[in-house]
Write an enzyme that holds these catalytic residues in place. Sequence first.
Site, PDB file in Angstrom:
ATOM      1  N   ASP A 169       0.790  -1.203  -0.043  1.00  0.00           N
ATOM      2  CA  ASP A 169       0.189  -0.073  -0.029  1.00  0.00           C
ATOM      3  C   ASP A 169       0.893   1.239   0.202  1.00  0.00           C
ATOM      4  OD1 ASP A 169      -2.217   1.618   0.206  1.00  0.00           O
ATOM      5  OD2 ASP A 169      -2.554   1.279   2.179  1.00  0.00           O
ATOM      6  N   ALA A 170       1.707   1.451  -0.963  1.00  0.00           N
ATOM      7  CA  ALA A 170       2.657   2.604  -1.251  1.00  0.00           C
ATOM      8  C   ALA A 170       1.680   3.828  -1.497  1.00  0.00           C
ATOM      9  CB  ALA A 170       3.373   2.443  -2.318  1.00  0.00           C
TER      10      ALA A 170
END
Length: 241
Positions: A169-170
């Site tokens: 989940d950048a």
Amino acid sequence: MATIRRDIGAGHHFIFDDTLVTQPNTDMFNPEFWHAQSKVTGQAKGRGTTIFIEHESQQWVLRHFKRGGLVGKILSDQYVFLGVERSRPFEEFRLLELMQAQGLRVPVPVAARIHRRGLIYRGDLITQNIPNSRDLHHVLCHQSLQKEEWYKVGHALAAMHNCQVYHHDANVRNIMIDDDKQIWLIDFDRCHKREGEHWKQSNLDRLLRSLRKEKGKNTVFHWEEIHWHWCMEGYKATIAN
């Protein structure tokens, strides 16, 4: 750091750094325990509630693992047990430990635990708080970053990829900047090491989508497309060939 795993029965399993925690117990993963001692200094809302704790001159972050999306509405904080080391808290603890050893700026893992009942478990993770830091979303809502700061963001992403770590989940909220203008990466739930190179661009694309989304949502958001080019300059200067 000396990592110890301890199983105390009744489905309770712990992993911890014995230089930071001498004797883990179930209470230390219970927010009400810390509230009762007036040691909670703040909290943050996400899929669940993350609380910030001051304990014996240490600053800790306690996060309970919760599901998101439609599945989360049904199962909330329940996960299928596939083995202690394959549980999400233990995997994140081990990954943070590995990245710390590689010199990456990521949270220091303090302790993790799972509580198994049959085929289901629930879990928690404690890390050290990153002092004097704010997430990039908060910062960009108030001020812009200089070129050299965007360069550092790219450098941090490349350092993570050089360790072959995939961030699930950048996004702009999982990047922190401290008072010394150093960049930290956080929230490594569901993240892991990967072979090859093909997946790295999707990590970068995820962050770019996040920045563009927040630019559209917020009345004030100090980000422009040129800033992404500066970020990628830092990335390309650091990424291993």
